[in-house]
Design an enzyme around this catalytic site. Structure first.
Site, PDB file in Angstrom:
ATOM      1  N   ARG A  47     -78.553 -33.720 105.355  1.00 61.47           N
ATOM      2  CA  ARG A  47     -78.291 -32.934 106.565  1.00 61.47           C
ATOM      3  C   ARG A  47     -78.572 -33.735 107.838  1.00 61.47           C
ATOM      4  O   ARG A  47     -77.868 -33.622 108.820  1.00 61.47           O
ATOM      5  CB  ARG A  47     -79.108 -31.622 106.566  1.00 61.47           C
ATOM      6  CG  ARG A  47     -78.985 -30.848 107.875  1.00 61.47           C
ATOM      7  CD  ARG A  47     -79.398 -29.384 107.790  1.00 61.47           C
ATOM      8  NE  ARG A  47     -80.551 -29.154 106.942  1.00 61.47           N
ATOM      9  CZ  ARG A  47     -81.819 -29.454 107.259  1.00 61.47           C
ATOM     10  NH1 ARG A  47     -82.100 -29.987 108.430  1.00 61.47           N
ATOM     11  NH2 ARG A  47     -82.803 -29.218 106.408  1.00 61.47           N
ATOM     12  N   TYR A  99     -59.112 -21.180 123.916  1.00 66.10           N
ATOM     13  CA  TYR A  99     -58.926 -20.890 122.489  1.00 66.10           C
ATOM     14  C   TYR A  99     -59.604 -19.550 122.145  1.00 66.10           C
ATOM     15  O   TYR A  99     -60.762 -19.337 122.500  1.00 66.10           O
ATOM     16  CB  TYR A  99     -59.531 -22.035 121.671  1.00 66.10           C
ATOM     17  CG  TYR A  99     -59.494 -21.829 120.193  1.00 66.10           C
ATOM     18  CD1 TYR A  99     -58.287 -21.908 119.497  1.00 66.10           C
ATOM     19  CD2 TYR A  99     -60.652 -21.543 119.476  1.00 66.10           C
ATOM     20  CE1 TYR A  99     -58.249 -21.699 118.132  1.00 66.10           C
ATOM     21  CE2 TYR A  99     -60.614 -21.340 118.110  1.00 66.10           C
ATOM     22  CZ  TYR A  99     -59.413 -21.422 117.450  1.00 66.10           C
ATOM     23  OH  TYR A  99     -59.365 -21.216 116.102  1.00 66.10           O
ATOM     24  N   ASP A 171     -62.196 -29.589 125.869  1.00 70.06           N
ATOM     25  CA  ASP A 171     -61.664 -29.436 124.512  1.00 70.06           C
ATOM     26  C   ASP A 171     -60.363 -30.238 124.458  1.00 70.06           C
ATOM     27  O   ASP A 171     -59.365 -29.866 125.070  1.00 70.06           O
ATOM     28  CB  ASP A 171     -61.424 -27.946 124.228  1.00 70.06           C
ATOM     29  CG  ASP A 171     -60.901 -27.686 122.812  1.00 70.06           C
ATOM     30  OD1 ASP A 171     -60.349 -28.625 122.201  1.00 70.06           O
ATOM     31  OD2 ASP A 171     -61.035 -26.543 122.331  1.00 70.06           O
ATOM     32  N   LYS A 195     -57.367 -30.434 113.312  1.00 66.30           N
ATOM     33  CA  LYS A 195     -56.002 -30.513 113.829  1.00 66.30           C
ATOM     34  C   LYS A 195     -55.496 -31.964 113.784  1.00 66.30           C
ATOM     35  O   LYS A 195     -55.351 -32.511 112.713  1.00 66.30           O
ATOM     36  CB  LYS A 195     -55.955 -29.903 115.235  1.00 66.30           C
ATOM     37  CG  LYS A 195     -56.741 -28.578 115.372  1.00 66.30           C
ATOM     38  CD  LYS A 195     -56.112 -27.436 114.612  1.00 66.30           C
ATOM     39  CE  LYS A 195     -56.961 -26.162 114.547  1.00 66.30           C
ATOM     40  NZ  LYS A 195     -57.519 -25.667 115.782  1.00 66.30           N
TER      41      LYS A 195
HETATM   42  C1  LIG Z   1     -58.475 -24.836 116.245  1.00 63.39           C
HETATM   43  C2  LIG Z   1     -59.075 -24.973 117.594  1.00 63.39           C
HETATM   44  C3  LIG Z   1     -60.449 -24.777 117.812  1.00 63.39           C
HETATM   45  C4  LIG Z   1     -61.396 -24.315 116.711  1.00 63.39           C
HETATM   46  O1  LIG Z   1     -61.525 -25.241 115.696  1.00 63.39           O
HETATM   47  P1  LIG Z   1     -61.919 -24.847 114.182  1.00 63.39           P
HETATM   48  O2  LIG Z   1     -61.920 -26.157 113.486  1.00 63.39           O
HETATM   49  O3  LIG Z   1     -60.870 -23.886 113.696  1.00 63.39           O
HETATM   50  O4  LIG Z   1     -63.255 -24.201 114.239  1.00 63.39           O
HETATM   51  C5  LIG Z   1     -60.944 -24.969 119.091  1.00 63.39           C
HETATM   52  N1  LIG Z   1     -60.133 -25.319 120.118  1.00 63.39           N
HETATM   53  C6  LIG Z   1     -58.815 -25.504 119.947  1.00 63.39           C
HETATM   54  C7  LIG Z   1     -57.978 -25.891 121.120  1.00 63.39           C
HETATM   55  C8  LIG Z   1     -58.227 -25.339 118.691  1.00 63.39           C
HETATM   56  O5  LIG Z   1     -56.908 -25.514 118.541  1.00 63.39           O
END
Ligand SMILES: *Cc1c(COP(=O)(O)O)cnc(C)c1O
Length: 371
Positions: A47, A99, A171, A195
């Site tokens: 961890r 988001y 982000d 993503k």
């Molecule tokens: C998918 C996404 C998230 C969240 O990510 P997870 O891996 O699903 O927790 C946050 N911000 C944006 C812009 C996203 O597309």
């Protein structure tokens, strides 16, 4: 080194023990101490740190131009760590169209724990300015936004945050490589590595990347290892493997998306196309300044609203009807009918995550579905 070279080599070393060119996956949760109680390899327990996570964090920091990175089990776990590094009473400025999971995280979890939050239109600098209070400690942006691809001027917001001595986080999930927030004045970049970074729709993960090793980052690190929302060694390996081709993938995603956006613009059944690469897009000028390519995400509105849009999605053959984004395969999604979605999403809107298929095949698929 240039970004393509960094992507291939950052976080990768020939394995000293075996000569393996591909990084081995170390599943061990515990590491041997030497006879006098020390830790000769610096690892103690899974961890706190492990070789695959360390390699991924090195790669992430190198690609975003940061000094440090902390990897998490999901994008929201990464966002959560940044919020947990604040204290009750602190105030956060976030976008109205952030988001939807982030809205939920702020409203349903952290506001209950004493964070104050103002949601503002991040395309309006005057509105952001007015939202600052003496307690503002974090400014959060997400650009391009979901699902209307609104563009926030990262450098301009960085200046506002700096003047108020607030931490500024971006982000960057929708535009890695294409956009470098740390160079534009951000203190932190957050990613859902689920993503584009993973890139193959087969691993869930998240990351916080820090411009420099500040006390605030040390707190994020502390939260990563103490709260324990960490990714598995295999997850780390998959994400780092995906990142090796990221600069080339982003170029191809963007090239395909621009062709599709341009084609959709001329279609009689299409009311509007939202893509920052189009000169007609409201945020095009800022996007052209802060993005090297315009990424692979776009949305468009079908004339006739919900029924028409769902009808188009139902006829797609190549585009898969699914949420998420950033994988090699193209996806289509009717955002307004997703549970928990913002009611302001137009009913006729379809969002595309443009993949790496040949653009003509993708356009033919859209053409037959729009017929
Ligand atoms: C998918 C996404 C998230 C969240 O990510 P997870 O891996 O699903 O927790 C946050 N911000 C944006 C812009 C996203 O597309």
């Amino acid at each position: 080194m240039r970004i393509e070279t960094l992507a291939v080599h950052a976080g990768h070393e020939i394995d000293a023990a075996t000569g393996a060119v591909a990084t081995p996956i170390h599943m061990s949760t515990t590491f041997e101490r030497d006879a006098d109680g020390g830790y000769p390899h610096e690892f103690i327990y899974g961890r706190s740190a492990n070789p695959n996570r360390q390699a991924l964090e090195e790669g992430l920091a190198a690609l975003e131009g940061g000094e440090e990175a902390a990897a998490f089990g999901s994008g929201l776990a990464a966002s959560s760590a940044l919020l947990q590094a604040l204290a009750p009473g602190d105030h956060v400025i976030a976008p109205t169209d952030v988001y939807h999971g982030m809205t939920k995280l702020l409203r349903d979890v952290y506001m209950r724990w004493g964070l104050g939050v103002s949601f503002v239109d991040m395309t309006r600098l005057d509105e952001i300015k007015r939202a600052f209070t003496p307690k503002t400690k974090l400014v959060w942006v997400e650009t391009p936004s979901n699902p209307l691809l609104k563009i926030t001027d990262i450098a301009a917001v960085a200046t506002l945050a700096r003047d108020a001595s607030a931490v500024f986080a971006c982000d960057n999930t929708w535009a890695p490589i294409a956009q470098r927030p740390l160079d534009l004045g951000a203190d932190f970049v957050m990613h859902s590595t689920t993503k584009y970074l993973g890139g193959h729709s087969d691993v869930t993960g998240g990351a916080v990347i820090a411009k420099s090793r500040t006390n605030f980052f040390e707190r994020v690190r502390e939260i990563q290892t103490t709260c324990g929302a960490v990714p598995s060694p295999f997850d780390c390996w998959l994400i780092l493997r995906g990142m090796r081709s990221l600069p080339w993938r982003m170029r191809a995603h963007a090239e395909n998306a621009l062709k599709i956006a341009t084609w959709l613009t001329d279609h009689q059944r299409v009311e509007t196309v939202h893509y920052p690469g189009l000169a007609s897009h409201a945020g095009h000028e800022i996007a052209a300044r802060q993005m090297s390519v315009f990424s692979g995400m776009l949305s468009f509105e079908v004339r006739g609203g919900k029924e028409a849009a769902l009808g188009v999605a139902a006829k797609m053959r190549l585009f898969v009807r699914a949420t998420s984004l950033g994988g090699v395969e193209s996806l289509i999604e009717h955002r307004a009918s997703i549970k928990g979605e913002d009611p302001r999403t137009p009913q006729g809107l379809l969002r595309l995550s443009v993949g790496l298929e040949h653009p003509d095949d993708l356009i033919e698929d859209l053409a037959q579905a729009l017929e």
